[in-house]
Design an enzyme around this catalytic site. Structure first.
Site, PDB file in Angstrom:
ATOM      1  CG  ASP A  95      -0.202  -0.009   2.431  1.00  0.00           C
ATOM      2  OD1 ASP A  95       0.979   0.294   2.511  1.00  0.00           O
ATOM      3  OD2 ASP A  95      -0.816  -0.452   3.466  1.00  0.00           O
ATOM      4  CB  SER A  96       0.250   4.803  -1.021  1.00  0.00           C
ATOM      5  OG  SER A  96      -0.910   5.105  -0.210  1.00  0.00           O
ATOM      6  N   GLY A  97       0.984   3.708   2.106  1.00  0.00           N
ATOM      7  CA  GLY A  97       1.198   4.354   3.580  1.00  0.00           C
ATOM      8  C   GLY A  97       0.150   5.223   3.826  1.00  0.00           C
ATOM      9  N   GLY A  98      -0.521   5.791   2.881  1.00  0.00           N
ATOM     10  CA  GLY A  98      -1.425   6.830   3.398  1.00  0.00           C
ATOM     11  C   GLY A  98      -2.534   6.396   4.335  1.00  0.00           C
ATOM     12  CG  PHE A  99      -5.738   2.958   6.281  1.00  0.00           C
ATOM     13  CD1 PHE A  99      -7.169   3.368   5.919  1.00  0.00           C
ATOM     14  CD2 PHE A  99      -5.306   2.088   7.177  1.00  0.00           C
ATOM     15  CE1 PHE A  99      -7.994   3.109   6.904  1.00  0.00           C
ATOM     16  CE2 PHE A  99      -6.169   1.935   7.990  1.00  0.00           C
ATOM     17  CZ  PHE A  99      -7.554   2.281   8.085  1.00  0.00           C
ATOM     18  CG  ASP A 149      -5.590   6.717  -1.058  1.00  0.00           C
ATOM     19  OD1 ASP A 149      -4.748   6.022  -0.381  1.00  0.00           O
ATOM     20  OD2 ASP A 149      -6.777   6.149  -0.951  1.00  0.00           O
ATOM     21  CD  GLN A 192     -10.728   6.359  -0.634  1.00  0.00           C
ATOM     22  OE1 GLN A 192     -11.713   6.077   0.086  1.00  0.00           O
ATOM     23  NE2 GLN A 192      -9.509   5.674  -0.064  1.00  0.00           N
ATOM     24  N   GLY A 219     -11.968   3.116   1.562  1.00  0.00           N
ATOM     25  CA  GLY A 219     -12.723   3.722   1.973  1.00  0.00           C
ATOM     26  C   GLY A 219     -14.357   3.027   2.461  1.00  0.00           C
ATOM     27  CG  ASP A 269      -5.607  -5.854   1.902  1.00  0.00           C
ATOM     28  OD1 ASP A 269      -5.050  -5.519   3.153  1.00  0.00           O
ATOM     29  OD2 ASP A 269      -6.433  -5.462   1.343  1.00  0.00           O
ATOM     30  CB  CYS A 307     -10.292 -27.527   8.437  1.00  0.00           C
ATOM     31  SG  CYS A 307      -8.829 -26.551   7.992  1.00  0.00           S
ATOM     32  CB  CYS A 309      -5.407 -26.351   7.825  1.00  0.00           C
ATOM     33  SG  CYS A 309      -5.808 -26.218   9.471  1.00  0.00           S
ATOM     34  CB  CYS A 312      -7.809 -29.040  11.085  1.00  0.00           C
ATOM     35  SG  CYS A 312      -8.319 -27.447  11.836  1.00  0.00           S
ATOM     36  CG  HIS A 338      -7.983 -23.173  11.467  1.00  0.00           C
ATOM     37  ND1 HIS A 338      -8.368 -24.224  10.955  1.00  0.00           N
ATOM     38  CD2 HIS A 338      -9.120 -22.238  11.880  1.00  0.00           C
ATOM     39  CE1 HIS A 338      -9.602 -24.048  10.766  1.00  0.00           C
ATOM     40  NE2 HIS A 338     -10.240 -22.875  11.384  1.00  0.00           N
TER      41      HIS A 338
END
Length: 380
Positions: A95-99, A149, A192, A219, A269, A307, A309, A312, A338
């Site tokens: 990400d850009s770091g803005g958030f 952003d 946005q 957003g 994500d 599951c 995995c 499990c 898990h």
């Protein structure tokens, strides 16, 4: 010049807006819709790269803001970029770091040039602009980079959000011009507009005119209801090019993933699966399970009997509960493994449901089993 990031549409589901496709990157081609585990500090918390590989992860995230502060972009660049630094040979998105600037900095000053703020680690005065964010991402070397952003609150005033999206569009254009490696790294634009449809439409129009190789919807999942988020997705996603990947940022609960796919999203994500795992909360085919609860002290079955995995297959609820109660790190690793596996496997099932044109039936059964249909059902 061939774009470093491309999208290949395989088919559309007959009854929804869902798309089955492939995301083509310099480090591999990965099936979509996909969930991308988050590795904030160039590491998915407690999980080794080979474990991510064996559970089916294709693209993982790293955080520009945090890596800029520590260890610094220069060290990652000297190491040969994030892929070599963290020993991950598949896809990486930053990400850009803005958030983080807007969510972590207690004091900040937004100007046309960028954002002045103080580091949440040291209190040092810092400045992040579109050009600086792109410089950092170029040095980090991910396959996919995000534009710088502002993410305004969902219920912010109309006038504020309008000024914000227009500035974000100007920042996106500046970021495109600053991008040094367009032949090896794809830069995405971020739509946005908070809860205003006309502003979402304006933002999408301004960004698609710049012809980014992919687009994100930002957003959302920032305090609004699921119904509001789905309504805004249903409106916004069709405004984005069909020939390019569509990414919904910061969404990771299983119901939101399925509902996002139905509305045409390809990439997701979220830190949710590892964050709740550290509190002993597990996602299962029968719903939310808090394995540290006393009810599981004598339960020698797996976390999820549906599951397969590593957790499990090998360990009981009673054992995992014991580890977490005893503050043993291995317990957090097991629940984190898990939860990540569960979401990655769920997305695999979603892709099959799109192929079979029965995604709505899959959703109905999944929601019924998980308990999302129950009145006052508790999510995460």
């Amino acid at each position: 010049m061939t774009e470093p990031i491309r999208y290949h549409l395989i088919k559309k589901e007959k009854h929804t807006g869902a798309r089955l496709g492939e995301l083509i990157t310099p480090h591999g081609t990965f099936p979509t819709p996909m969930f991308m585990p988050v590795g904030t500090q160039a590491s998915v918390k407690s999980i080794a790269p080979e474990e991510l590989d064996e559970m089916g992860a294709g693209v993982i995230l790293a955080n520009t803001y945090h890596l800029w502060l520590r260890p610094g972009q220069e060290i990652v660049k000297e190491a040969g970029g994030l892929h070599k630094f963290m020993n991950w040979d598949k896809g990486i998105l930053t990400d850009s770091g803005g958030f983080q600037v807007f969510s972590l900095a207690k004091i900040r000053d937004i100007t046309e040039e960028g954002v002045h703020f103080r580091s949440h680690l040291s209190g040092e005065k810092l400045f992040l602009s579109p050009e600086k964010a792109i410089e950092i991402e170029n040095d980090l070397g991910p396959d996919i980079m995000m534009s710088f952003d502002e993410c305004p609150p969902y219920y912010e005033s109309y006038d504020y959000v309008k000024k914000s999206i227009e500035r974000t569009s100007r920042w996106a254009e500046r970021g495109l011009k600053a991008h040094r490696n367009p032949d090896t790294q794809g830069l995405f634009g971020i739509v946005q507009g908070a809860g205003f449809k006309d502003l979402r439409k304006q933002s999408a129009a301004e960004l698609t005119a710049m012809d980014f190789p992919g687009y994100s919807i930002g957003g959302l999942s920032v305090g609004e209801s699921k119904a509001e988020m789905n309504e805004m997705l249903e409106f916004t996603t069709p405004l984005l090019p069909e020939t390019k990947p569509r990414y919904l940022m910061g969404v990771g609960s299983p119901d939101a993933l399925i509902d996002g796919v139905i509305r045409g999203i390809d990439m997701f994500d979220c830190v949710l699966p590892t964050r709740i795992a550290r509190n002993g909360t597990c996602m299962t085919s029968h719903g939310r399970l808090v394995v540290k609860n006393a009810a599981y002290a004598h339960d020698f079955g797996p976390i999820d009997d549906n599951c397969d995995c590593y957790t499990c297959r090998n360990f009981s609820r009673a054992y995992v509960r014991h580890l977490i109660k005893a503050d043993e790190t291995f317990g957090l690793r097991l629940t984190s493994y898990h939860n990540l596996y569960f979401l990655l496997h769920t997305m695999k099932q979603v892709r099959q449901a799109i192929m079979d044109d029965n995604l709505l039936d899959f959703r109905a059964e999944f929601f019924e089993n998980y308990g999302f249909n129950k009145p006052n059902a508790r999510n995460f």
